[in-house]
Design an enzyme around this catalytic site. Sequence first.
Site, PDB file in Angstrom:
ATOM      1  N   ASP A  77      43.997  32.536 -46.709  1.00 23.54           N
ATOM      2  CA  ASP A  77      43.597  33.782 -47.346  1.00 23.54           C
ATOM      3  C   ASP A  77      42.778  34.664 -46.400  1.00 23.54           C
ATOM      4  O   ASP A  77      42.851  35.891 -46.463  1.00 23.54           O
ATOM      5  CB  ASP A  77      42.783  33.494 -48.610  1.00 23.54           C
ATOM      6  CG  ASP A  77      43.666  33.124 -49.800  1.00 23.54           C
ATOM      7  OD1 ASP A  77      44.906  33.117 -49.644  1.00 23.54           O
ATOM      8  OD2 ASP A  77      43.127  32.834 -50.879  1.00 23.54           O
ATOM      9  N   ASN A 126      37.969  41.724 -50.819  1.00 17.86           N
ATOM     10  CA  ASN A 126      37.291  40.776 -51.704  1.00 17.86           C
ATOM     11  C   ASN A 126      36.008  41.350 -52.299  1.00 17.86           C
ATOM     12  O   ASN A 126      35.894  41.496 -53.514  1.00 17.86           O
ATOM     13  CB  ASN A 126      36.938  39.497 -50.951  1.00 17.86           C
ATOM     14  CG  ASN A 126      37.928  38.381 -51.180  1.00 17.86           C
ATOM     15  OD1 ASN A 126      38.859  38.512 -51.965  1.00 17.86           O
ATOM     16  ND2 ASN A 126      37.742  37.277 -50.474  1.00 17.86           N
ATOM     17  N   ARG A 134      15.998  42.291 -58.884  1.00 18.41           N
ATOM     18  CA  ARG A 134      15.394  41.396 -57.903  1.00 18.41           C
ATOM     19  C   ARG A 134      16.175  40.099 -57.911  1.00 18.41           C
ATOM     20  O   ARG A 134      16.329  39.450 -58.944  1.00 18.41           O
ATOM     21  CB  ARG A 134      13.923  41.148 -58.227  1.00 18.41           C
ATOM     22  CG  ARG A 134      13.034  42.382 -58.111  1.00 18.41           C
ATOM     23  CD  ARG A 134      11.565  42.012 -58.278  1.00 18.41           C
ATOM     24  NE  ARG A 134      11.113  41.168 -57.176  1.00 18.41           N
ATOM     25  CZ  ARG A 134      10.257  40.154 -57.306  1.00 18.41           C
ATOM     26  NH1 ARG A 134       9.778  39.824 -58.495  1.00 18.41           N
ATOM     27  NH2 ARG A 134       9.889  39.456 -56.257  1.00 18.41           N
ATOM     28  N   GLN A 142      33.079  39.677 -43.065  1.00 17.87           N
ATOM     29  CA  GLN A 142      33.513  39.945 -41.702  1.00 17.87           C
ATOM     30  C   GLN A 142      32.543  40.858 -40.957  1.00 17.87           C
ATOM     31  O   GLN A 142      32.150  40.570 -39.849  1.00 17.87           O
ATOM     32  CB  GLN A 142      34.902  40.592 -41.713  1.00 17.87           C
ATOM     33  CG  GLN A 142      35.980  39.722 -42.323  1.00 17.87           C
ATOM     34  CD  GLN A 142      36.258  38.468 -41.511  1.00 17.87           C
ATOM     35  OE1 GLN A 142      36.371  38.520 -40.291  1.00 17.87           O
ATOM     36  NE2 GLN A 142      36.338  37.337 -42.186  1.00 17.87           N
TER      37      GLN A 142
END
Length: 296
Positions: A80, A154, A182, A253
């Site tokens: 994937d 994604n 938070r 990435q």
Amino acid sequence: MTCRFKKVALIGKYQATGARTDGGALDDIMEGIASFLESQGCEVFVEASHAGDRQASRHRALTVEEIGAECDLGLVVGGDGTMLGIGRQMACHGTPLIGINRGRLGFITDISLDAYQTTLVPMLAGDYEEDHRSLIQARVLRGNEIVFEALAMNDVVVNRGATSGMVELRVTVGSHFVANQRADGLIIATPTGSTAYALSAGGPLLHPAVPGWVLVPIAPHTLSNRPILLPDAEEISMELVGGRDASANFDMQSLASLAIGDRVVVRRSDYRVRFLHPKGWSYFDTLRKKLHWNEK
């Protein structure tokens, strides 16, 4: 059967013959797939950044841009992660993609390596299911300046620093203030990404046909901060108002360090990724297999 796709780009990592996967040496696997495609009447190209020198004389190497301009189909061999990377790059070209999984069953590379020939014959002739996946267009704004920009298939994730405490994020959807959250971080996931990091953080599964995002807090300070499904027609902003060493990443990435006051702004991209699946493919079949539902 007549092949509908005349020019096919083969995308995957060529490695030394000694490097092996479940089905054999990687170079031998890629060469076997290339020969099969040629037997079906396809002209085969290879994607330049993965090709390596071994295939340079046999198959013409193309850049992603050249594949988008010249090829009818991209055949991705890998997992994937490989498909995510090429999908982001190919979306603007509208080139359809088919995924052959080189290891375990993937969510978006769904054809098993040992069955690719029998599966691909009807698909190459035009007998397939088409599946479109949305993309996130993300920007990091420092004041009015765009300091980083990326596509994500994604998710977009804002995370706290490795040695720091929680981050505080001011979240707005469209023109509406939602809350200051938070938490250890915050995930905005597409339907495709709902089965990735968002799922492990407690988010829901989202069918690919649903036009929405999932907003999922990571270890929130207040337990009433729950995942929420939002329409993807709205722009979402996450402004860092507290916390040190925070970062933003896009499909795990690209990485951007954040300063107080920075805003991560996401919107639906104008482009979508085109996946082709075998006839009869079902998203629910994939979920059952990948998540081991109904197993005794």
